[in-house]
Design a protein around this motif. Structure first.
Motif: not given
Length: 341
Positions: A77-85, A322-335
């Protein structure tokens, strides 16, 4: 020590921050039932990505490839606003788990046999950093030292006890998923995903269970991947599948937990909130699985030979995210910074 299944039931009964919603369980069960009947969910589709998975490898080499990948399969995972590997291999760009697969393939093609325990047990940190170097040199995977330690640990155990090959661990399990799971968590401590919740020892074994499941899926339940008790494996309690369970209304977070996750606070590994999210996820998928099996039993004449277990349900949910990234973006996940998922 409670098993993952027992852990899910135990934690869900005591959880304060996470609850399982029966209406959501029923709704998702009906959806999965339809997907199973039309063939969208099956072992043949398990983690389908043939351009990075070991298609065409000799079976023993492929299984050792899977073992190495699952040894390193954590904390993408990447922190908010960080670039993904991300990593590019043979013209395609990958991230997360599939990026790891691509990086291992790239190393093998470049002459570093990452299926050989003699090779990866002797890697230095700079070697692993080069193998896992993404397209953007400023973006690094977390826990690089821990990844190296894990490779050294599992490689040395294989060399000392199993003639250097994970295949021998499988052969010793005598076609039992639980026996293989017990071997993995007892022999390789980096897979020992355990904690304490309200005074009891609990286990999740996310990576160990997914390793067993990956062997099963790769072999299509035959040969070395034939496990008579494969349906005893639970879902793989990570940070993404709970997000999807919230989306489907199966899990519900308390207002306090939802607000905490929305604030991007890094949870401490082993904290109560983390354990409740993971434990309730396991129990939720068990309930969904049991309901789907009821539906299949009722329509036995039209659903003969349809396989449903927690592995396939987890894979469906993981792929859905994976296929619905935008649809689920508003739901936070634990880090959480952890080697276990």
């Amino acid at each position: 020590m409670l098993t993952p299944k027992e852990t899910g039931e135990y934690i869900s009964n005591l959880s304060k921050s996470v609850s399982i919603e029966e209406e959501g369980v029923e709704s998702l069960s009906l959806k999965l039932y339809d997907e199973l009947k039309d063939g969208s969910i099956s072992v043949s589709n398990f983690l389908k990505c043939d351009d990075v998975h070991p298609v065409g490898m000799l079976e023993e080499k492929a299984i050792n490839w899977i073992f190495v990948v699952d040894t390193l399969n954590f904390c993408f995972w990447a922190a908010k606003n960080d670039s993904w590997w991300e990593i590019t291999h043979e013209g395609n760009k990958y991230s997360g788990y599939f990026g790891l697969c691509a990086a291992i393939n790239k190393a093998i093609k470049g002459g570093i046999d990452m299926t050989d325990s003699k090779v990866y047990s002797q890697l230095e940190l700079k070697d692993l950093e080069e193998i896992l170097q993404g397209d953007d040199s400023s973006v690094k995977l977390q826990l690089m030292k821990e990844r190296l330690d894990s490779l050294h640990q599992v490689g040395n155990v294989l060399l000392e006890k199993y003639e250097g090959s994970f295949v021998n661990c499988i052969k010793n399990s005598k076609n039992s998923a639980q026996s293989l799971l017990n071997t993995v968590v007892s022999e390789f401590s980096c897979f020992r995903d355990e904690s304490i919740y309200k005074g009891k020892k609990v286990s999740f074994y996310k990576r160990a269970q997914i390793l067993v499941s990956d062997i099963w899926g790769f072999c299509q339940g035959k040969g070395l991947g034939e496990f008579h008790d494969i349906d005893t494996i639970t879902m793989f309690a990570d940070y993404r599948v709970p997000q999807v369970l919230v989306h489907f209304g199966v899990l519900k977070y308390s207002p306090e937990l939802y607000k905490l996750l929305k604030s991007e606070v890094l949870l401490e590994s082993g904290c109560e909130e983390e354990l409740e999210i993971r434990g309730c996820s396991i129990e939720a998928v068990e309930r969904v699985k049991n309901r789907v099996l009821q539906l299949l039993e009722k329509s036995k004449s039209e659903s003969n030979n349809i396989l449903c277990n927690s592995i396939l349900i987890d894979n469906y949910l993981w792929e859905y995210r994976r296929h619905k990234t935008d649809e689920l973006e508003h739901i936070p996940y634990h880090k959480v910074v952890s080697i276990y998922y």
